[in-house]
Design a protein around this motif. Structure first.
Motif, PDB file in Angstrom:
ATOM      1  N   THR A  77       7.752   1.551 -11.309  1.00  0.00           N
ATOM      2  CA  THR A  77       7.252   2.527 -12.283  1.00  0.00           C
ATOM      3  C   THR A  77       6.251   3.513 -11.703  1.00  0.00           C
ATOM      4  O   THR A  77       5.980   4.541 -12.312  1.00  0.00           O
ATOM      5  N   ASP A  78       5.631   3.189 -10.535  1.00  0.00           N
ATOM      6  CA  ASP A  78       4.519   4.000 -10.033  1.00  0.00           C
ATOM      7  C   ASP A  78       3.424   4.071 -11.107  1.00  0.00           C
ATOM      8  O   ASP A  78       2.824   5.126 -11.352  1.00  0.00           O
ATOM      9  N   TRP A  79       3.195   2.929 -11.709  1.00  0.00           N
ATOM     10  CA  TRP A  79       2.310   2.829 -12.872  1.00  0.00           C
ATOM     11  C   TRP A  79       0.852   3.034 -12.469  1.00  0.00           C
ATOM     12  O   TRP A  79       0.367   2.434 -11.497  1.00  0.00           O
ATOM     13  N   ALA A 130       0.867  -1.180   0.000  1.00  0.00           N
ATOM     14  CA  ALA A 130       0.000   0.000   0.000  1.00  0.00           C
ATOM     15  C   ALA A 130       0.900   1.224   0.000  1.00  0.00           C
ATOM     16  O   ALA A 130       2.075   1.142   0.382  1.00  0.00           O
ATOM     17  N   GLU A 131       0.363   2.351  -0.478  1.00  0.00           N
ATOM     18  CA  GLU A 131       1.094   3.619  -0.425  1.00  0.00           C
ATOM     19  C   GLU A 131       0.388   4.529   0.568  1.00  0.00           C
ATOM     20  O   GLU A 131      -0.777   4.880   0.376  1.00  0.00           O
ATOM     21  N   PHE A 132       1.093   4.867   1.645  1.00  0.00           N
ATOM     22  CA  PHE A 132       0.558   5.744   2.682  1.00  0.00           C
ATOM     23  C   PHE A 132       0.976   7.186   2.397  1.00  0.00           C
ATOM     24  O   PHE A 132       2.073   7.419   1.892  1.00  0.00           O
ATOM     25  N   ALA A 146       8.928   6.765  -0.647  1.00  0.00           N
ATOM     26  CA  ALA A 146       8.682   6.809  -2.094  1.00  0.00           C
ATOM     27  C   ALA A 146       9.196   8.109  -2.723  1.00  0.00           C
ATOM     28  O   ALA A 146       9.238   9.155  -2.075  1.00  0.00           O
ATOM     29  N   HIS A 147       9.561   8.009  -3.992  1.00  0.00           N
ATOM     30  CA  HIS A 147       9.912   9.149  -4.860  1.00  0.00           C
ATOM     31  C   HIS A 147      10.346  10.416  -4.114  1.00  0.00           C
ATOM     32  O   HIS A 147       9.716  11.472  -4.223  1.00  0.00           O
ATOM     33  N   LEU A 148      11.489  10.320  -3.423  1.00  0.00           N
ATOM     34  CA  LEU A 148      11.968  11.450  -2.622  1.00  0.00           C
ATOM     35  C   LEU A 148      12.530  12.575  -3.479  1.00  0.00           C
ATOM     36  O   LEU A 148      12.634  13.712  -3.014  1.00  0.00           O
ATOM     37  N   MET A 205       4.451  13.374   2.363  1.00  0.00           N
ATOM     38  CA  MET A 205       5.416  12.383   1.900  1.00  0.00           C
ATOM     39  C   MET A 205       4.689  11.067   1.682  1.00  0.00           C
ATOM     40  O   MET A 205       3.727  10.770   2.378  1.00  0.00           O
ATOM     41  N   HIS A 206       5.138  10.290   0.692  1.00  0.00           N
ATOM     42  CA  HIS A 206       4.525   8.988   0.434  1.00  0.00           C
ATOM     43  C   HIS A 206       5.432   7.878   0.933  1.00  0.00           C
ATOM     44  O   HIS A 206       6.642   7.912   0.748  1.00  0.00           O
ATOM     45  N   LEU A 207       4.809   6.919   1.597  1.00  0.00           N
ATOM     46  CA  LEU A 207       5.535   5.815   2.197  1.00  0.00           C
ATOM     47  C   LEU A 207       4.936   4.513   1.681  1.00  0.00           C
ATOM     48  O   LEU A 207       3.742   4.258   1.852  1.00  0.00           O
TER      49      LEU A 207
HETATM   50 FE    FE Z   1       3.210   8.565  -4.594  1.00  0.00          FE
END
Ligand code: FE
Ligand code: AMP
Ligand code: FE
Ligand code: ZN
Length: 284
Positions: free
Chosen positions: A241-243, A63-65, A189-191, A74-76
């Motif tokens: 990819t964060d598709w 999951a993306e928090f 994620a994607h920092l 921020m995404h975790l």
């Molecule tokens: Fe994200």
């Protein structure tokens, strides 16, 4: 060529394809492993895993928090999450409820900006239970208020635009603690440019286990720098990819499925940490 993509979205949140279709497309793209990492929900994971047994794709439950960061949101990414843990399920349900409330406010602000979009029109774009701005963007496109998704964000939904509504964000440490408790592993994620050494030291102190090194928003220099810092700081690595669908990969210039993968060693290291956490007896 086989490979693992540890960042994908389905209609369970704001992706364009159903969970089983994500897996079919992943197999067709030559992937042998994916993590399904929908925003604030695990509801796509079971269908994806079932399809995975058909297509020979391993599906890691993720999951993306969204969490609070010094710079805002921020995404975790959470990996190896249990789908039936009551505490995690209750936390995610709360986050989704907050998303629905936020969407009501987005719709109100759109109305003030002269766009009479209904909440129902937004909900019609959602195939799952986690509402996000992409659903509003697709409804704006369908209603012909904008030409495309990118225009929807640029004109209305992006940061600082008339219908932008920030999320109420949980603290980073509360989320890393919860994920650890249920045996999972986290990756920041994607920092992008936020991935400086002092920032990463703080993330590590807050319980983050890994860095998303490979991501479409990371150029080769950024990727190399995050890779080196992860090694220096004893953090694990992830990437993907964060598709959100082939259409958006075409339109918004995002990465196509199969174009960003990580080696099996990275997956094995994340899984080994997950196994140590579940063996300690904190999870049954
Ligand atoms: Fe994200
Ligand atoms: P939310 O979680 O509701 O704030 O929505 C964030 C999501 O919107 C991200 O995960 C992306 O999927 C998507 N997104 C953000 N910015 C853009 C953009 N400029 N164009 C298309 N999609 C975007
Ligand atoms: Fe998204
Ligand atoms: Zn994502």
């Amino acid at each position: 060529m086989a490979g693992a993509d540890l960042h994908t979205h389905s209609t369970a949140s704001d992706g364009a394809h159903a969970p089983a279709d994500v897996v079919r497309l992943a197999a067709a793209a030559g992937l042998d492993t994916i993590a399904l990492t929908d925003h604030d929900t695990l509801s796509g994971v079971v269908a994806a895993a079932r399809q995975g047994t058909v297509d020979g794709v391993r599906v890691i439950a993720g999951a993306e928090f969204s969490v609070a960061a010094p710079w805002g949101e921020m995404h975790l990414l959470g990996y190896f999450l249990p789908v039936a843990d009551d505490r995690l399920a209750a936390f995610l349900a709360g986050q989704r409820e907050a998303r629905t409330e936020r969407m009501r406010e987005i719709v109100r602000r759109l109305a003030r900006a002269g766009v009479p979009l209904s909440l129902e029109a937004v909900q019609d774009e959602a195939g799952g239970d986690a509402l996000g701005r992409p659903h509003a963007a697709r409804a704006l496109v369908r209603g012909q208020y904008v030409a495309g998704m990118s225009a929807a964000f640029e004109r209305y939904l992006g940061w600082g635009r008339p219908a932008f509504v920030p999320k109420q964000l949980p603290g980073l440490e509360a989320v890393t603690a919860l994920v650890r408790e249920v045996g999972g592993v986290t990756s920041a994620a994607h920092l992008k440019g936020r991935g400086t050494r002092p920032a990463l030291e703080r993330l590590r102190a807050s319980g983050v286990d890994a860095l998303e090194v490979r991501h479409p928003a990371h150029d080769p220099e950024r990727t190399a720098s995050l890779d080196r810092l992860a090694t220096d700081l004893g953090l694990l690595r992830s990437g993907g990819t964060d598709w959100h669908g082939e259409e958006e990969a075409d339109e918004a210039g995002r990465a196509h499925l199969g174009t960003i993968t990580v080696p099996p060693e990275w997956v094995a290291a994340l899984e080994a940490l997950h196994r140590r956490r579940t063996e300690r007896g904190s999870v049954t």
